[in-house]
Design a protein around this motif. Structure first.
Motif, PDB file in Angstrom:
ATOM      1  N   ARG A   1       0.867  -1.166   0.000  1.00 26.24           N
ATOM      2  CA  ARG A   1       0.000   0.000   0.000  1.00 26.24           C
ATOM      3  C   ARG A   1       0.912   1.227   0.000  1.00 26.24           C
ATOM      4  O   ARG A   1       1.814   1.352   0.818  1.00 26.24           O
ATOM      5  CB  ARG A   1      -0.901   0.000   1.244  1.00 26.24           C
ATOM      6  CG  ARG A   1      -1.776  -1.231   1.389  1.00 26.24           C
ATOM      7  CD  ARG A   1      -2.742  -1.396   0.217  1.00 26.24           C
ATOM      8  NE  ARG A   1      -3.712  -0.306   0.171  1.00 26.24           N
ATOM      9  CZ  ARG A   1      -4.327   0.103  -0.948  1.00 26.24           C
ATOM     10  NH1 ARG A   1      -4.040  -0.441  -2.105  1.00 26.24           N
ATOM     11  NH2 ARG A   1      -5.205   1.075  -0.882  1.00 26.24           N
ATOM     12  N   GLY A   2       0.684   2.128  -0.937  1.00 25.74           N
ATOM     13  CA  GLY A   2       1.637   3.204  -1.169  1.00 25.74           C
ATOM     14  C   GLY A   2       1.436   4.454  -0.358  1.00 25.74           C
ATOM     15  O   GLY A   2       2.224   5.388  -0.470  1.00 25.74           O
ATOM     16  N   GLY A   3       0.387   4.489   0.469  1.00 28.00           N
ATOM     17  CA  GLY A   3       0.128   5.684   1.265  1.00 28.00           C
ATOM     18  C   GLY A   3       0.848   5.653   2.595  1.00 28.00           C
ATOM     19  O   GLY A   3       1.735   4.832   2.842  1.00 28.00           O
ATOM     20  N   TRP A   4       0.444   6.545   3.470  1.00 28.68           N
ATOM     21  CA  TRP A   4       1.116   6.647   4.771  1.00 28.68           C
ATOM     22  C   TRP A   4       0.161   6.865   5.924  1.00 28.68           C
ATOM     23  O   TRP A   4       0.510   6.661   7.071  1.00 28.68           O
ATOM     24  CB  TRP A   4       2.127   7.805   4.736  1.00 28.68           C
ATOM     25  CG  TRP A   4       1.479   9.152   4.528  1.00 28.68           C
ATOM     26  CD1 TRP A   4       1.027  10.006   5.502  1.00 28.68           C
ATOM     27  CD2 TRP A   4       1.188   9.789   3.280  1.00 28.68           C
ATOM     28  NE1 TRP A   4       0.483  11.139   4.936  1.00 28.68           N
ATOM     29  CE2 TRP A   4       0.573  11.032   3.568  1.00 28.68           C
ATOM     30  CE3 TRP A   4       1.398   9.443   1.954  1.00 28.68           C
ATOM     31  CZ2 TRP A   4       0.173  11.926   2.579  1.00 28.68           C
ATOM     32  CZ3 TRP A   4       0.991  10.327   0.962  1.00 28.68           C
ATOM     33  CH2 TRP A   4       0.392  11.543   1.275  1.00 28.68           C
ATOM     34  N   ASP A   5      -1.066   7.270   5.669  1.00 26.78           N
ATOM     35  CA  ASP A   5      -2.030   7.577   6.725  1.00 26.78           C
ATOM     36  C   ASP A   5      -2.963   6.383   6.892  1.00 26.78           C
ATOM     37  O   ASP A   5      -3.909   6.211   6.133  1.00 26.78           O
ATOM     38  CB  ASP A   5      -2.822   8.831   6.360  1.00 26.78           C
ATOM     39  CG  ASP A   5      -3.823   9.227   7.438  1.00 26.78           C
ATOM     40  OD1 ASP A   5      -3.883   8.543   8.478  1.00 26.78           O
ATOM     41  OD2 ASP A   5      -4.529  10.231   7.250  1.00 26.78           O
ATOM     42  N   ALA A   6      -2.673   5.543   7.876  1.00 26.87           N
ATOM     43  CA  ALA A   6      -3.432   4.304   8.031  1.00 26.87           C
ATOM     44  C   ALA A   6      -4.919   4.562   8.215  1.00 26.87           C
ATOM     45  O   ALA A   6      -5.757   3.782   7.775  1.00 26.87           O
ATOM     46  CB  ALA A   6      -2.892   3.505   9.215  1.00 26.87           C
ATOM     47  N   THR A   7      -5.273   5.685   8.835  1.00 30.70           N
ATOM     48  CA  THR A   7      -6.695   5.966   9.049  1.00 30.70           C
ATOM     49  C   THR A   7      -7.374   6.398   7.762  1.00 30.70           C
ATOM     50  O   THR A   7      -8.590   6.321   7.647  1.00 30.70           O
ATOM     51  CB  THR A   7      -6.867   7.078  10.102  1.00 30.70           C
ATOM     52  OG1 THR A   7      -6.235   8.278   9.643  1.00 30.70           O
ATOM     53  CG2 THR A   7      -6.241   6.659  11.419  1.00 30.70           C
ATOM     54  N   GLY A   8      -6.590   6.856   6.782  1.00 25.65           N
ATOM     55  CA  GLY A   8      -7.178   7.316   5.529  1.00 25.65           C
ATOM     56  C   GLY A   8      -7.097   6.289   4.420  1.00 25.65           C
ATOM     57  O   GLY A   8      -7.546   6.539   3.310  1.00 25.65           O
ATOM     58  N   ASP A   9      -6.486   5.146   4.667  1.00 30.17           N
ATOM     59  CA  ASP A   9      -6.356   4.111   3.661  1.00 30.17           C
ATOM     60  C   ASP A   9      -7.674   3.363   3.568  1.00 30.17           C
ATOM     61  O   ASP A   9      -7.969   2.477   4.364  1.00 30.17           O
ATOM     62  CB  ASP A   9      -5.212   3.166   4.047  1.00 30.17           C
ATOM     63  CG  ASP A   9      -4.922   2.149   2.958  1.00 30.17           C
ATOM     64  OD1 ASP A   9      -3.935   1.446   3.075  1.00 30.17           O
ATOM     65  OD2 ASP A   9      -5.715   2.057   2.005  1.00 30.17           O
ATOM     66  N   GLU A  10      -8.463   3.710   2.590  1.00 31.39           N
ATOM     67  CA  GLU A  10      -9.834   3.229   2.535  1.00 31.39           C
ATOM     68  C   GLU A  10      -9.983   1.879   1.849  1.00 31.39           C
ATOM     69  O   GLU A  10     -11.074   1.314   1.843  1.00 31.39           O
ATOM     70  CB  GLU A  10     -10.688   4.263   1.787  1.00 31.39           C
ATOM     71  CG  GLU A  10     -10.563   5.682   2.357  1.00 31.39           C
ATOM     72  CD  GLU A  10     -11.071   6.731   1.389  1.00 31.39           C
ATOM     73  OE1 GLU A  10     -12.123   6.502   0.765  1.00 31.39           O
ATOM     74  OE2 GLU A  10     -10.424   7.772   1.251  1.00 31.39           O
ATOM     75  N   LEU A  11      -8.936   1.376   1.199  1.00 31.03           N
ATOM     76  CA  LEU A  11      -9.053   0.202   0.343  1.00 31.03           C
ATOM     77  C   LEU A  11     -10.221   0.384  -0.616  1.00 31.03           C
ATOM     78  O   LEU A  11     -10.995  -0.532  -0.894  1.00 31.03           O
ATOM     79  CB  LEU A  11      -9.240  -1.075   1.177  1.00 31.03           C
ATOM     80  CG  LEU A  11      -8.028  -1.563   1.953  1.00 31.03           C
ATOM     81  CD1 LEU A  11      -8.372  -2.803   2.765  1.00 31.03           C
ATOM     82  CD2 LEU A  11      -6.855  -1.869   1.035  1.00 31.03           C
ATOM     83  N   ALA A  12     -10.320   1.598  -1.135  1.00 31.97           N
ATOM     84  CA  ALA A  12     -11.435   1.945  -2.011  1.00 31.97           C
ATOM     85  C   ALA A  12     -11.288   1.258  -3.361  1.00 31.97           C
ATOM     86  O   ALA A  12     -10.194   0.870  -3.776  1.00 31.97           O
ATOM     87  CB  ALA A  12     -11.483   3.464  -2.210  1.00 31.97           C
TER      88      ALA A  12
END
Length: 355
Positions: free
Chosen positions: A198-209
């Motif tokens: 997963r290429g992001g950094w904000d675990a709370t914002g990683d929606e797996l959308a």
């Protein structure tokens, strides 16, 4: 003999034209030996944007790989690194001895089966980003892409001064907005079906959308081009991503079985078998990543945070590839991996966007 559908949309006249692309496809950067200079060059030569995943390379190795790539193509290509964490809150502290002991104990049976001693952490768990970044600036690829975080203003300015386009990676709309405000030239939005980290950094914002949903929202919200990533395996998938507002489509799993890829024999066999489900795991690197579920991903319950788990499992993974033991390999793959097949990179790209 299958009949390929003709392309049903013209290339976007922004980012694709700026890069001189004849096909709206970016090769996803795949670090760790899969994304070879030969693979990146072949995709660029065929009209897409090849990418070199350089996150695990030393500065000297980056220079050598770029030289190899340039010897194979004069067309634009990207170099990718994992972003520094200086701008991010909550960067994990080094693990305690007890945490290392617990993580090593989980790996010990797998090591023993391959004739290895229990794993230990090396003195340095990851390459120094500053040195890697300096090597990229010196190499001057057309594009520098990055994942896991953000760049600071000075780093972005250094890229602009050398005429290098910057592309950040987001897994949610909030991350995408932050990258756009930072001043990147484009944003990759990574849907939940994507293979690899997963290429992001904000675990709370990683929606797996869903990829198309995230692409639509990002394209409507951002004033920079959007590149769609995640589960794009066919021409219809690429077309749908463009129709959702993406300037380009980024594909990685579709190229795992390319002739030019560095994918190991047991990895290729597991992909071809198509029997394993995919799942998110931290077992191999300490960061969530999607791959084929195997023995090691199912067994590990106390991984160290990234990059320490990645360093702890490195020797085991190398030995597994050598021994043909897929059960200890990080078999990164997206949800649509069963649609993949063998072939040259040019042929696979032609499937994604026929000419």
């Amino acid at each position: 003999m299958s009949i390929r559908p003709p392309p049903t949309a013209r290339l976007p006249n922004g980012l694709a034209r700026r890069l001189g692309l004849t096909r709206p496809v970016v090769l996803a950067p795949m670090a760790g030996g899969i994304g070879t200079p030969a693979l990146a060059a072949a995709v660029s030569e065929a009209g897409g944007l090849g990418s070199l995943g350089a996150a695990y390379l030393t500065p000297g190795q980056i220079a050598e790989a770029v030289a190899d790539l340039r010897a194979r193509t004069a067309r634009p290509f990207a170099v990718n690194l994992f972003a520094p964490t200086s701008l991010l809150a909550g960067h994990p502290a080094p693990p305690t001895p007890a945490e290392v002991e617990a993580a090593a104990a989980e790996l010990a049976p797998f090591c023993a089966a391959l004739g290895l001693a229990p794993p230990t952490l090396p003195a340095r768990a990851a390459e120094d980003f500053a040195g890697q970044f300096a090597a990229v600036l010196e190499a001057r690829p057309a594009v520098f892409s990055f994942a896991f975080g953000r760049l600071d203003a000075g780093q972005l300015a250094a890229l602009r001064a050398r005429g290098i386009l910057s592309i950040g990676t987001a897994t949610g709309l909030d991350e995408a907005r932050q990258l756009a405000r930072d001043g990147v030239d484009a944003v990759v939005v990574q849907g939940g079906a994507a293979g690899g980290h997963r290429g992001g950094w904000d675990a709370t914002g990683d929606e797996l959308a869903g990829t198309l949903d995230l692409t639509r929202r990002a394209a409507a919200a951002l004033d920079v081009p959007v590149i769609a990533a995640g589960g794009l395996m066919t021409h219809a998938d690429v077309q749908a991503a463009l129709d959702a507002g993406a300037s380009l489509a980024q594909c990685g799993t579709a190229f795992l079985r390319a002739d030019e890829a560095g994918t190991s024999a047991p990895y290729r066999a597991a992909l071809a078998a198509g029997t394993a489900p995919t799942g998110l795991t931290r077992s191999f690197s300490g960061r969530p990543a999607r791959g084929l579920v195997n023995a090691l991903s199912a067994a590990v319950r106390a991984p160290l945070p990234y990059p320490y788990q990645n360093a702890l499992t490195r020797e085991l993974r190398a030995a597994g590839a050598w021994a043909g033991e897929a059960g200890v390999l990080s078999l990164w793959a997206g949800e649509g991996y069963r649609l993949g097949h063998e072939g040259t990179a040019a042929d696979l790209l032609d499937d994604l966007w026929p000419t």
